[in-house]
Scaffold this motif. Structure first.
Motif, PDB file in Angstrom:
ATOM      1  N   THR A   1      12.020   3.271 -30.465  1.00 12.89           N
ATOM      2  CA  THR A   1      11.778   2.687 -29.143  1.00 12.89           C
ATOM      3  C   THR A   1      12.427   1.316 -29.046  1.00 12.89           C
ATOM      4  OG1 THR A   1       9.642   3.806 -29.175  1.00 12.89           O
ATOM      5  CG2 THR A   1       9.984   2.201 -27.434  1.00 12.89           C
ATOM      6  N   LEU A   2      13.256   1.139 -28.016  1.00 12.08           N
ATOM      7  CA  LEU A   2      14.031  -0.097 -27.873  1.00 12.08           C
ATOM      8  C   LEU A   2      13.496  -0.953 -26.725  1.00 12.08           C
ATOM      9  CD1 LEU A   2      15.989   2.370 -28.802  1.00 12.08           C
ATOM     10  CD2 LEU A   2      17.793   0.714 -28.434  1.00 12.08           C
ATOM     11  N   THR A   3      13.339  -2.229 -26.979  1.00  9.95           N
ATOM     12  CA  THR A   3      12.910  -3.168 -25.939  1.00  9.95           C
ATOM     13  C   THR A   3      13.755  -4.422 -26.024  1.00  9.95           C
ATOM     14  OG1 THR A   3      10.649  -2.445 -26.448  1.00  9.95           O
ATOM     15  CG2 THR A   3      10.881  -4.260 -24.892  1.00  9.95           C
ATOM     16  N   ARG A   4      14.478  -4.694 -24.932  1.00  9.48           N
ATOM     17  CA  ARG A   4      15.323  -5.891 -24.945  1.00  9.48           C
ATOM     18  C   ARG A   4      14.550  -7.096 -24.413  1.00  9.48           C
ATOM     19  NH1 ARG A   4      20.529  -6.856 -25.833  1.00  9.48           N
ATOM     20  NH2 ARG A   4      21.262  -4.725 -25.921  1.00  9.48           N
ATOM     21  N   HIS A   5      14.640  -8.178 -25.112  1.00  7.24           N
ATOM     22  CA  HIS A   5      14.021  -9.434 -24.666  1.00  7.24           C
ATOM     23  C   HIS A   5      15.141 -10.432 -24.400  1.00  7.24           C
ATOM     24  CE1 HIS A   5       9.863  -8.274 -25.788  1.00  7.24           C
ATOM     25  NE2 HIS A   5      10.503  -7.548 -26.703  1.00  7.24           N
ATOM     26  N   ALA A   6      15.235 -10.850 -23.135  1.00 10.22           N
ATOM     27  CA  ALA A   6      16.299 -11.795 -22.786  1.00 10.22           C
ATOM     28  C   ALA A   6      15.829 -13.184 -23.163  1.00 10.22           C
ATOM     29  CB  ALA A   6      16.617 -11.728 -21.302  1.00 10.22           C
TER      30      ALA A   6
ATOM     31  N   GLY B   1      24.049 -11.227 -31.848  1.00  9.29           N
ATOM     32  CA  GLY B   1      22.633 -11.267 -31.526  1.00  9.29           C
ATOM     33  C   GLY B   1      21.780 -10.761 -32.668  1.00  9.29           C
ATOM     34  N   VAL B   2      20.481 -10.665 -32.381  1.00  9.04           N
ATOM     35  CA  VAL B   2      19.506 -10.312 -33.408  1.00  9.04           C
ATOM     36  C   VAL B   2      18.788  -9.028 -33.008  1.00  9.04           C
ATOM     37  CG1 VAL B   2      17.513 -11.097 -34.740  1.00  9.04           C
ATOM     38  CG2 VAL B   2      19.188 -12.775 -33.916  1.00  9.04           C
ATOM     39  N   VAL B   3      18.780  -8.062 -33.921  1.00  9.56           N
ATOM     40  CA  VAL B   3      18.063  -6.808 -33.726  1.00  9.56           C
ATOM     41  C   VAL B   3      16.879  -6.811 -34.684  1.00  9.56           C
ATOM     42  CG1 VAL B   3      18.210  -4.290 -33.799  1.00  9.56           C
ATOM     43  CG2 VAL B   3      20.243  -5.630 -33.179  1.00  9.56           C
ATOM     44  N   CYS B   4      15.658  -6.732 -34.119  1.00  9.97           N
ATOM     45  CA  CYS B   4      14.444  -6.810 -34.932  1.00  9.97           C
ATOM     46  C   CYS B   4      13.843  -5.423 -35.085  1.00  9.97           C
ATOM     47  CB  CYS B   4      13.435  -7.742 -34.267  1.00  9.97           C
ATOM     48  SG  CYS B   4      13.973  -9.461 -34.242  1.00  9.97           S
ATOM     49  N   LEU B   5      13.760  -4.946 -36.328  1.00  7.64           N
ATOM     50  CA  LEU B   5      13.211  -3.621 -36.600  1.00  7.64           C
ATOM     51  C   LEU B   5      11.768  -3.738 -37.073  1.00  7.64           C
ATOM     52  CD1 LEU B   5      16.206  -2.061 -38.612  1.00  7.64           C
ATOM     53  CD2 LEU B   5      15.967  -2.382 -36.133  1.00  7.64           C
ATOM     54  N   TYR B   6      10.936  -2.798 -36.593  1.00  7.82           N
ATOM     55  CA  TYR B   6       9.510  -2.765 -36.938  1.00  7.82           C
ATOM     56  C   TYR B   6       9.148  -1.339 -37.319  1.00  7.82           C
ATOM     57  CZ  TYR B   6       9.638  -6.820 -33.767  1.00  7.82           C
ATOM     58  OH  TYR B   6       9.957  -7.992 -33.135  1.00  7.82           O
ATOM     59  N   GLY B   7       8.195  -1.195 -38.233  1.00  7.82           N
ATOM     60  CA  GLY B   7       7.710   0.148 -38.574  1.00  7.82           C
ATOM     61  C   GLY B   7       7.351   0.226 -40.044  1.00  7.82           C
ATOM     62  N   ASP B   8       6.541   1.241 -40.367  1.00  8.51           N
ATOM     63  CA  ASP B   8       6.047   1.405 -41.731  1.00  8.51           C
ATOM     64  C   ASP B   8       7.167   1.710 -42.716  1.00  8.51           C
ATOM     65  OD1 ASP B   8       3.517   1.095 -40.721  1.00  8.51           O
ATOM     66  OD2 ASP B   8       3.104   3.260 -40.606  1.00  8.51           O
TER      67      ASP B   8
ATOM     68  N   SER C   1      13.561 -15.640 -29.273  1.00  9.07           N
ATOM     69  CA  SER C   1      13.124 -15.133 -27.962  1.00  9.07           C
ATOM     70  C   SER C   1      14.147 -14.156 -27.400  1.00  9.07           C
ATOM     71  CB  SER C   1      12.852 -16.283 -26.999  1.00  9.07           C
ATOM     72  OG  SER C   1      13.975 -17.115 -26.918  1.00  9.07           O
ATOM     73  N   LYS C   2      15.420 -14.384 -27.674  1.00  7.40           N
ATOM     74  CA  LYS C   2      16.462 -13.441 -27.250  1.00  7.40           C
ATOM     75  C   LYS C   2      16.727 -12.484 -28.406  1.00  7.40           C
ATOM     76  CE  LYS C   2      20.883 -13.360 -24.868  1.00  7.40           C
ATOM     77  NZ  LYS C   2      21.993 -12.851 -25.623  1.00  7.40           N
TER      78      LYS C   2
ATOM     79  N   PHE D   1      20.128 -16.947 -37.337  1.00  7.14           N
ATOM     80  CA  PHE D   1      19.857 -16.402 -36.002  1.00  7.14           C
ATOM     81  C   PHE D   1      20.655 -17.120 -34.911  1.00  7.14           C
ATOM     82  CE2 PHE D   1      15.255 -14.976 -37.222  1.00  7.14           C
ATOM     83  CZ  PHE D   1      15.791 -13.906 -37.905  1.00  7.14           C
ATOM     84  N   VAL D   2      20.781 -18.429 -35.008  1.00 11.23           N
ATOM     85  CA  VAL D   2      21.395 -19.165 -33.893  1.00 11.23           C
ATOM     86  C   VAL D   2      22.918 -19.147 -33.933  1.00 11.23           C
ATOM     87  CG1 VAL D   2      19.413 -20.685 -33.570  1.00 11.23           C
ATOM     88  CG2 VAL D   2      21.326 -21.450 -35.009  1.00 11.23           C
ATOM     89  N   ASN D   3      23.515 -18.763 -35.056  1.00 13.31           N
ATOM     90  CA  ASN D   3      24.974 -18.781 -35.147  1.00 13.31           C
ATOM     91  C   ASN D   3      25.567 -17.660 -34.302  1.00 13.31           C
ATOM     92  OD1 ASN D   3      27.658 -18.593 -35.887  1.00 13.31           O
ATOM     93  ND2 ASN D   3      27.253 -19.172 -38.011  1.00 13.31           N
ATOM     94  N   PRO D   4      26.328 -18.002 -33.245  1.00 18.84           N
ATOM     95  CA  PRO D   4      26.856 -16.975 -32.334  1.00 18.84           C
ATOM     96  C   PRO D   4      27.898 -16.060 -32.980  1.00 18.84           C
ATOM     97  CG  PRO D   4      27.755 -19.130 -31.784  1.00 18.84           C
ATOM     98  CD  PRO D   4      26.725 -19.356 -32.854  1.00 18.84           C
ATOM     99  N   GLU D   5      28.341 -16.399 -34.187  1.00 18.42           N
ATOM    100  CA  GLU D   5      29.305 -15.536 -34.889  1.00 18.42           C
ATOM    101  C   GLU D   5      28.618 -14.406 -35.646  1.00 18.42           C
ATOM    102  OE1 GLU D   5      31.729 -17.940 -37.425  1.00 18.42           O
ATOM    103  OE2 GLU D   5      32.902 -18.705 -35.739  1.00 18.42           O
TER     104      GLU D   5
END
Ligand code: ADP
Ligand code: MG
Length: 149
Positions: A144-149, A28-35, A126-127, A105-109
């Protein structure tokens, strides 16, 4: 896994990252945000460590994408590769398309961590798991963690 952590040192941030990595065993994809300086790369280092990656993970100054093959004992039927993506130097969505982000992003491996996810725009999957970092003081950060299914 809690949805908010306050860490008091870089080491504590790496520990949070290890917990998150355990939960991402299916890719999956983990998106990090912040200064700048909020702890995204520090987090990524702990994450990579949990995956058994020994090669050091740094801020890729000029490289946008770094690929790490998971060692045999850490890979499973699902994930084979860890991707560290840092969009700091990219400004246009067209540049991200050039880098091939959509395919990564789309490669499940793949298990992917993205720094400066604010820049993804319409390429934001989106996921995903979103993680926001904020500077509290010299040694403290909120995560702060927010999961988007
Ligand atoms: P970013 O990738 O978001 O720009 P870095 O991880 O490269 O941030 O830098 C974070 C800096 O803040 C490092 O120098 C690190 O040692 C320091 N730091 C201090 N306290 C913390 C903490 N609690 N979590 C993460 N980094 C911290
Ligand atoms: Mg960084």
């Amino acid at each position: 896994m809690k949805s908010e952590y306050i860490t008091k040192s870089p080491e504590e941030t790496r520990e949070v990252a290890k917990k998150v990595a355990q939960e991402m065993k299916n890719g999956g994809v983990v998106c990090l945000y912040g200064d700048l300086g909020s702890g995204k790369t520090t987090f990524t280092q702990g994450f990579a460590e949990a995956l058994g990656i020994e090669r050091s993970v740094n801020s890729p100054t000029f490289l946008v994408v770094r690929t790490y093959r998971l060692p045999d004992d850490k890979s499973n039927e699902t994930i084979q590769s860890f991707y560290h993506i840092d969009l700091y130097r990219l400004n246009q969505e067209s540049e991200m398309k050039d880098v091939g982000l959509e395919d990564i992003f789309v490669n499940p491996e793949n298990l992917v961590v993205v720094e400066w996810s604010e820049k993804l725009g319409s390429l934001l999957p989106s996921k995903r798991l979103d993680i926001h970092f904020t500077y509290v003081d010299d040694n403290s950060r909120t995560i702060t963690l927010t999961r988007h299914a």
